[in-house]
Write an enzyme that holds these catalytic residues in place. Structure first.
Site, mmCIF file in Angstrom:
data_model
loop_
_atom_site.group_PDB
_atom_site.id
_atom_site.type_symbol
_atom_site.label_atom_id
_atom_site.label_comp_id
_atom_site.label_asym_id
_atom_site.label_seq_id
_atom_site.Cartn_x
_atom_site.Cartn_y
_atom_site.Cartn_z
ATOM 1 N N LYS A 132 29.444 100.304 5.795
ATOM 2 C CA LYS A 132 30.510 100.091 6.777
ATOM 3 C C LYS A 132 31.735 100.890 6.366
ATOM 4 C CE LYS A 132 33.818 96.579 8.156
ATOM 5 N NZ LYS A 132 34.319 95.239 7.945
ATOM 6 N N GLU A 188 45.555 87.622 8.874
ATOM 7 C CA GLU A 188 44.709 87.711 7.691
ATOM 8 C C GLU A 188 45.456 87.506 6.377
ATOM 9 O OE1 GLU A 188 41.299 90.653 5.890
ATOM 10 O OE2 GLU A 188 41.861 90.776 7.980
ATOM 11 N N GLU A 216 28.865 91.901 9.025
ATOM 12 C CA GLU A 216 30.189 92.425 8.664
ATOM 13 C C GLU A 216 30.987 91.339 7.938
ATOM 14 O OE1 GLU A 216 34.198 93.997 10.961
ATOM 15 O OE2 GLU A 216 32.308 94.045 12.074
ATOM 16 N N GLU A 227 38.238 98.562 21.493
ATOM 17 C CA GLU A 227 38.611 97.428 20.639
ATOM 18 C C GLU A 227 39.962 97.652 19.960
ATOM 19 O OE1 GLU A 227 37.145 95.200 16.635
ATOM 20 O OE2 GLU A 227 35.528 95.805 17.985
#
Length: 461
Positions: A215, A264, A308, A443
């Protein structure tokens, strides 16, 4: 592509003379709006302010003025360097029991080995400040501290002057009627390097398919130009109202303000306990409660998003196993729902081991797979090669610690850098083997929306 930066960031290591002392004094005050206090400092300290509010609204910090700044331009050892400088300062702290601990607030750049000439030129690899005037709202109490670091023998007069200034700031914050209305008018919007971004996503996907990485997070930037200079307090007010469930932050350096509302958390240390959160995998919010639940269920059941998310859980749990005892991690993720997006979320908790501080965790956790990729080193190489931009403090650790070792850092996403009449917004997404550039691009618009809205812009749809 910009030019690599030269020695502009090399900073002298702080050398504290034997005669230097660190004084702090706290008073409790009545109810005060933190943004009014922030704005009360604008006339004298416009370029030297910060703002922080944690996600559950139990702690708010505002800093005005600089009692001291800690900075470095290191490519290696930058976290440890700030940690050591802070410990050195704390070792000369003089405080009474009633005084709360002084705070150090700031952040680090995303990747110090990938700095190029950009809007981030003024920001070094690590930049932290001890405020002269520190507001802290916690447990229903509003406390204001004066911090002074001096090597002058006769410091009493200087401290008295700071007391007078503190009283004026409190008075102005409580009495003045500040206008927090957003008057920004955007005159130009530029998508920076859209073709570069699409090609970077394509190339990253290709490298992942060839087995180079699992990723890679690829980001892009949007540049806004305004009719006049943007007022820091107005955008902070707008973003705190827009994104209720997020960490809100603002760090001013010179004429620039880096601000945002991030969902986050990277790490929190409180009374010897360490807390983190794994946030990765996302989907939009529904137009109705029923559609919202359906989308949430889809996210929980989606293999790509679960994989993910698991990358992040594995990495963070490994670090907690190294630095903590008694680590607690739930087996399955939950949903974290914020205004424009919902994420997969897994909390992590551990008991802090000896010899470790918050900077040890920041060093080990950054960049998380959610912002860099897997494996980290390879993902960073691909980002450097493909992205062709300086992320600066975007997607990097921002937060605070205090003289007692408590503190909290968040990951600075959903963020923007304002410089006078310009704003630079950043957003990215995790690229995997079956990523489609057009969908990844769409996105990023969802992720840009909260900050764009706070700046007075709109997205169609």
């Amino acid at each position: 592509m910009g030019h690599k930066m030269t020695d502009v960031r090399e900073m002298q290591k702080v050398v504290i003379s034997p005669s230097t002392r660190f004084f702090t004094e706290t008073v409790e005050v009545g109810r005060i709006s933190p943004l009014s206090f922030f704005e009360a400092g604008a006339s004298q300290y416009k370029d030297k302010r910060f703002y922080w509010q944690n996600a559950d609204k139990t702690l708010t910090l505002v800093g005005i003025g600089h009692a001291y700044t800690l900075a470095n331009g290191k490519t290696d050892g930058r976290f440890k360097d700030i940690s050591e400088q802070w410990k050195q300062l704390c070792s000369i702290l003089i405080k009474e029991e009633k005084d709360i601990d002084p705070v150090l607030f700031g952040g680090f750049s995303f990747d110090e080995k990938n700095r190029i000439e950009s809007e981030w030129n003024e920001f070094p690899s690590g930049y932290f400040v001890v405020p002269s005037f520190q507001l802290k709202i916690e447990d229903g109490k509003t406390m204001i501290s004066i911090n002074m670091i001096t090597d002058q023998k006769e410091a009493a007069l200087d401290f008295e002057r700071l007391r007078d200034e503190r009283d004026k700031l409190i008075h102005n914050a409580q009495v003045e009627e500040f206008d927090f209305t957003n008057h920004n008018r955007i005159v130009a919007t530029t998508e920076r390097g859209k073709e570069q971004y699409m090609s970077a996503v394509e190339n990253a996907t290709d490298l992942i398919r060839k087995g180079r990485a699992d990723k890679v997070v690829i980001a892009r930037a949007l540049e806004l130009e305004f009719e006049q200079d943007v007022n820091s307090v107005n955008v902070l007010h707008a973003i705190t109202n827009e994104q209720q469930e997020s960490y809100h932050f603002g760090l001013q350096k010179g004429k620039s303000l880096f601000f945002g509302a991030t969902p986050e958390r990277l790490i929190e240390i409180k009374n010897g306990k360490a807390y983190s959160a794994c946030v990765a995998g996302s989907i939009r919010r529904g137009k109705s409660a029923q559609e919202d639940k359906s989308l949430g269920d889809e996210l929980l059941g989606d293999r790509k998003n679960r994989e993910e998310h698991q990358h992040v859980v594995s990495m963070i749990s490994n670090i907690f196993d190294r630095y903590c005892s008694e680590v607690l991690i739930p087996k399955t993720p939950k949903l974290m729902k914020i205004r424009d997006i919902q994420h997969l979320y897994t909390p992590v908790e551990g008991t802090l081991g000896q010899e470790n501080d918050i900077f040890s965790f920041v060093d080990a956790l950054h960049p998380t797979p959610a912002l860099g990729g897997v494996p980290t080193d390879v993902a960073l190489q691909i980002i450097r090669q493909e992205e062709e931009m300086d992320r600066g403090f975007y997607a990097a650790p921002i937060g605070w610690t205090d003289a007692a070792g408590n503190g909290e850092f968040a990951v600075a996403i959903r963020s923007a850098l304002i410089n006078e009449d310009k704003a630079y917004l950043y957003a990215g997404g995790g690229i995997v083997a079956d990523s489609v550039p057009e969908l990844e691009y769409d996105e990023t618009w969802v992720k840009l929306r909260p900050v764009l809205r706070a700046l007075g812009g709109k997205l169609n749809g």
